[in-house]
Design a protein around this motif. Structure first.
Motif, short mmCIF file in Angstrom:
data_model
loop_
_atom_site.label_atom_id
_atom_site.label_comp_id
_atom_site.label_asym_id
_atom_site.label_seq_id
_atom_site.Cartn_x
_atom_site.Cartn_y
_atom_site.Cartn_z
N THR A 325 -1.39 6.02 -13.19
CA THR A 325 -2.65 6.56 -12.68
C THR A 325 -2.46 8.05 -12.36
OG1 THR A 325 -4.26 6.51 -10.85
CG2 THR A 325 -2.07 5.72 -10.35
N SER A 327 -3.81 9.73 -9.91
CA SER A 327 -3.72 10.07 -8.49
C SER A 327 -3.34 8.87 -7.64
CB SER A 327 -5.02 10.68 -7.97
OG SER A 327 -4.83 11.05 -6.60
N GLY A 328 -2.24 9.01 -6.94
CA GLY A 328 -1.75 7.92 -6.10
C GLY A 328 -2.22 7.98 -4.67
N VAL A 332 -9.35 12.64 -6.11
CA VAL A 332 -9.84 13.32 -7.31
C VAL A 332 -10.45 14.67 -6.96
CG1 VAL A 332 -11.62 13.18 -9.11
CG2 VAL A 332 -10.19 11.18 -8.59
N LEU A 344 -10.41 5.71 -16.00
CA LEU A 344 -11.46 4.72 -15.72
C LEU A 344 -12.17 4.34 -17.01
CD1 LEU A 344 -13.14 6.33 -12.56
CD2 LEU A 344 -11.40 4.52 -12.62
N MET A 352 -19.28 2.46 -10.43
CA MET A 352 -19.03 3.34 -9.28
C MET A 352 -20.21 4.30 -9.06
SD MET A 352 -15.00 4.22 -9.89
CE MET A 352 -13.84 2.86 -10.13
N LEU A 358 -26.86 4.01 -5.12
CA LEU A 358 -27.43 3.05 -4.17
C LEU A 358 -27.29 3.55 -2.74
CD1 LEU A 358 -28.47 0.05 -3.66
CD2 LEU A 358 -26.04 -0.54 -3.36
N LEU A 371 -16.38 11.44 -8.41
CA LEU A 371 -16.84 10.60 -9.53
C LEU A 371 -17.39 11.45 -10.68
CD1 LEU A 371 -18.73 7.63 -7.84
CD2 LEU A 371 -16.42 7.68 -8.74
N LEU B 91 -14.64 -5.56 -17.04
CA LEU B 91 -14.21 -4.37 -16.29
C LEU B 91 -12.76 -4.49 -15.91
CD1 LEU B 91 -17.18 -3.62 -15.88
CD2 LEU B 91 -16.62 -3.04 -13.54
N TRP B 92 -12.05 -3.38 -16.02
CA TRP B 92 -10.70 -3.32 -15.49
C TRP B 92 -10.76 -2.46 -14.22
CZ3 TRP B 92 -6.36 -5.44 -14.83
CH2 TRP B 92 -5.28 -4.72 -14.33
N LEU B 93 -10.37 -3.05 -13.10
CA LEU B 93 -10.46 -2.37 -11.81
C LEU B 93 -9.07 -2.26 -11.20
CD1 LEU B 93 -13.45 -4.44 -10.41
CD2 LEU B 93 -13.56 -2.24 -11.60
N ARG B 95 -5.22 -1.02 -10.99
CA ARG B 95 -4.16 -0.42 -11.78
C ARG B 95 -2.95 -1.33 -11.89
NH1 ARG B 95 -5.66 1.38 -7.19
NH2 ARG B 95 -7.09 2.76 -8.24
N LYS B 99 0.39 2.24 -6.24
CA LYS B 99 -0.60 3.04 -5.53
C LYS B 99 -1.60 3.60 -6.52
CE LYS B 99 1.38 6.07 -2.38
NZ LYS B 99 2.48 7.06 -2.17
N GLY B 100 -2.74 4.04 -6.00
CA GLY B 100 -3.70 4.69 -6.87
C GLY B 100 -5.03 4.84 -6.16
N VAL B 101 -5.68 5.98 -6.33
CA VAL B 101 -6.92 6.25 -5.58
C VAL B 101 -8.02 6.85 -6.46
CG1 VAL B 101 -5.77 6.53 -3.35
CG2 VAL B 101 -6.06 8.53 -4.82
N VAL B 102 -7.91 6.70 -7.78
CA VAL B 102 -8.95 7.27 -8.64
C VAL B 102 -10.19 6.38 -8.60
CG1 VAL B 102 -9.58 7.85 -11.01
CG2 VAL B 102 -7.32 8.44 -10.13
N GLY B 103 -11.32 6.94 -8.18
CA GLY B 103 -12.57 6.17 -8.10
C GLY B 103 -12.63 5.29 -6.87
N TYR B 104 -13.79 4.66 -6.68
CA TYR B 104 -13.95 3.73 -5.55
C TYR B 104 -13.07 2.51 -5.77
CZ TYR B 104 -18.21 6.45 -4.59
OH TYR B 104 -19.11 7.45 -4.32
N LEU B 106 -13.07 -0.60 -6.28
CA LEU B 106 -13.94 -1.74 -6.60
C LEU B 106 -13.19 -3.07 -6.59
CD1 LEU B 106 -16.33 -0.44 -9.40
CD2 LEU B 106 -16.61 -0.42 -6.93
N ASP B 108 -11.34 -4.08 -4.34
CA ASP B 108 -11.49 -4.60 -2.99
C ASP B 108 -12.90 -5.11 -2.71
OD1 ASP B 108 -8.93 -4.34 -1.49
OD2 ASP B 108 -9.08 -2.31 -2.26
N LEU B 109 -13.86 -4.66 -3.52
CA LEU B 109 -15.21 -5.21 -3.41
C LEU B 109 -15.23 -6.64 -3.99
CD1 LEU B 109 -18.00 -4.23 -2.50
CD2 LEU B 109 -18.43 -3.53 -4.86
N PHE B 110 -14.48 -6.85 -5.04
CA PHE B 110 -14.44 -8.18 -5.67
C PHE B 110 -13.54 -9.14 -4.88
CE2 PHE B 110 -16.87 -8.10 -9.61
CZ PHE B 110 -17.20 -6.76 -9.67
N ILE B 355 -25.67 -4.16 -3.02
CA ILE B 355 -24.59 -4.15 -4.01
C ILE B 355 -24.66 -5.41 -4.87
CG2 ILE B 355 -22.08 -4.36 -4.24
CD1 ILE B 355 -21.89 -2.34 -1.91
#
Lengths: 371, 371
Positions: A325, A327-328, A332, A344, A352, A358, A371, B91-93, B95, B99-104, B106, B108-110, B355
């Motif tokens: 990835t 960014s760890g 972004v 992504l 996202m 929303l 994003l 969808l692939w959510l 990584r 670790k990783g922080v690119v994008g929300y 998601l 953890d939403l699932f 959501i």
């Protein structure tokens, strides 16, 4: 014991009985860590910036840091959040308890969302008992690839260190120049800084096992404790500002690869920097596969800046090819925005964006970021 | 070492070098744990149902279990998810990295969304090195409140146990009746089952410290290891089915309170059950503040069933008053749906529904559940 200190510093309360703290977002992470430690408690997340970064910022980026290998990132310690939405609605997400699964985990949607969904105004954090003691082993090698290869053996001991940090030659010499003294030994071409925590009996035996796993090819190995170990950590934390001693500017990336791919990442960055005729420094959280790749340049040299930007693109492609990835823990923001579609999928990215629309239909929360 | 076993049992791969596993959702949790352990690796989440619950189910409920006190719930071990949305989009959510922080976030939403957003078809899990050894201390007391009060002292030792389970008199006698033998000692009016893990030196010293913290008021204290300890855990896991020995039906709740409120929860449930003239059993993850409150009844006795339902309502009100949550790890499903507004604010609930509508506009994913 519950200490109520709202007036003092944004730490609303801290409870040894509940193993929790309630804080305002402006609390400096290092201050929270110290206050917890005075009560025999431990707030594990430990970004290298802990002396000047705030809990609100750490939550917004899901900061990782030096202890994530054993203790995980910030998200593992956030139980509840109060957030203000763009509508002005105040939401309480999560809970005051150590577990809970009622409803979707919206707190995890806000953690790492870089301020694009709402404003965090309060957080309930999980604390754990403070480990008794720590031991630190500094192992130096002649080059970066020897350090990167040693990580596998360390994790193969069955011991999970509380920190496992990597520094290449450029990082080591930048710190030495910055400090005006040879911190890590003259012969060091790279180093691993390994910490284990626990009881004294445990850390002593663990360090011996790790030392045995590191021995092959090592230039030096040294165990330290207390203030001496603190000095090494302080030097480690100084790498980022110290790099200005080499070149005035840097593109500081924050890539993560699967642990087994660390040697390929290190050799790949070296190859790319060679092709682009750039100086660079690699350091970071090797135990997470998370390396800060710093491509160094002088802004006055337009060609060098241009080559650094091209090198970033090549590094990101390498990282994605290695299953990683881009960014760890840094997020972004603006500077990585052009690259996130490397990682992504269009469908995940669109979902996202849908959530962003929303929650923030007028796009007033940190617009144009993340994003 | 990467073991590829896709054909065998849904474990697609497991890597000691990367400390990860990739699995299909149908993998039985206990089987994953055994397979990891054969490679010297540890998948910590350990729901009492681990021998018959699946990873997909654990992820959908964010299952906790016996080791969450030290290691956290399932969400702490999910790095990435493949999910199929109601639209058919895959969808692939997340990584493959630690670790990783690119994008929300998601994934953890699932996690914990109870199948209401999409179908999980693949998961990448984080593994850690297997702790060397475990020691178990069984402490019995004359009544439930003595056990509940002892938890504070145990956590005050500064040792974080790998399990800290509570069982009241009804739970203990149900297991003894089920097994046809007195498992926990005749005089036990309640018990704590405490496990520490680590090296042998460490666990020995830790158990001694915890033993000292538990001594006051204890009826018996016994340390066990290996198969003997396994026997205790197996008895602990048998509580839920064993309760049918007391009354044929139960309302099995899954509440969590701040750790300091455990004694109030235990005495409050006793008072409510007394008022409603019901038998009950309390047991569970005391170290998380997470107690399974089982209100027992016979469906043939309409009045008793009615009183049990009223008691649930009173227990939930008590839990909310104590700052707790009505579900720590079992989720909401259908049976708790009427109660979630006791806990969720209207604004948070509405955002969750928004959501749900965004992801599943035709409401075809597990409709009528969770929200």
């Amino acid at each position: 014991m519950v200490v109520s200190t709202e007036k003092m510093d944004g730490i609303v309360s801290m409870s040894r009985a509940d193993l929790t703290a309630e804080v305002e977002p402006g609390v400096i992470t290092g201050e929270l860590k110290r206050r917890a430690s005075e009560m025999g408690l431990f707030y594990p997340p430990d970004p290298a910036s802990s002396e000047f970064s705030s809990i609100g910022g750490n939550i917004s980026e899901n900061a990782g840091g030096l202890r994530a290998i054993k203790y995980g990132s910030t998200s593992n310690y956030v139980l509840g959040l109060e957030v203000v939405l763009p509508t002005g609605a105040i939401l309480w997400l999560g809970r005051h308890t150590h577990k809970g699964v009622v409803g979707y985990s919206l707190k995890d949607l806000f953690i790492g969302s870089e301020g694009t969904l709402g404003i965090i105004t309060r957080a309930v954090l999980r604390l754990i008992p403070m480990p008794r003691t720590t031991s630190v082993l500094l192992v130096t090698y002649s080059d970066a690839s020897a350090s990167a290869s040693a990580v596998k053996g360390i994790l193969g001991t069955g011991i999970l260190p509380s920190a496992l940090e990597f520094m290449d030659r450029a990082s080591l010499s930048a710190v030495s120049a910055y400090r005006g003294t040879e911190v890590f030994g003259e012969k060091a071409g790279s180093a691993l800084l390994i910490e284990v925590d626990g009881t004294e009996e445990e850390t002593g035996k663990a360090i011996e096992k790790i030392r045995a796993a590191c021995r092959e090819g090592a230039v030096s190995m040294e165990v330290s404790h207390g203030p001496e170990a603190e000095g090494l950590w302080s030097a480690r934390r100084a790498i980022s500002p110290a790099l200005a001693k080499i070149r005035p500017f840097k593109l500081n990336e924050d890539v993560v690869v699967p642990l087994s791919k660390l040697p390929e990442l290190v050799s790949g960055v070296d190859r790319i920097a060679g092709e682009m005729d750039l100086r660079y420094a690699n350091f970071g959280h090797a135990g997470d596969g998370n390396i800060h790749v710093n491509l160094l340049y002088d802004e006055k040299d337009g060609g060098e800046h241009e080559r650094a930007l091209r090198a970033v693109d090549m590094v990101f492609d390498l990282v994605i090819r290695l299953g990683g990835t881009i960014s760890g823990e840094h997020g972004v923001g603006i500077t990585k925005l052009a690259y996130i579609t490397k990682e992504l999928s269009p469908a995940a990215h669109e979902l996202m964006r849908g959530i962003k629309r929303l929650v923030d239909p007028n796009n007033i929360m940190n617009p144009g970021k993340a994003l």
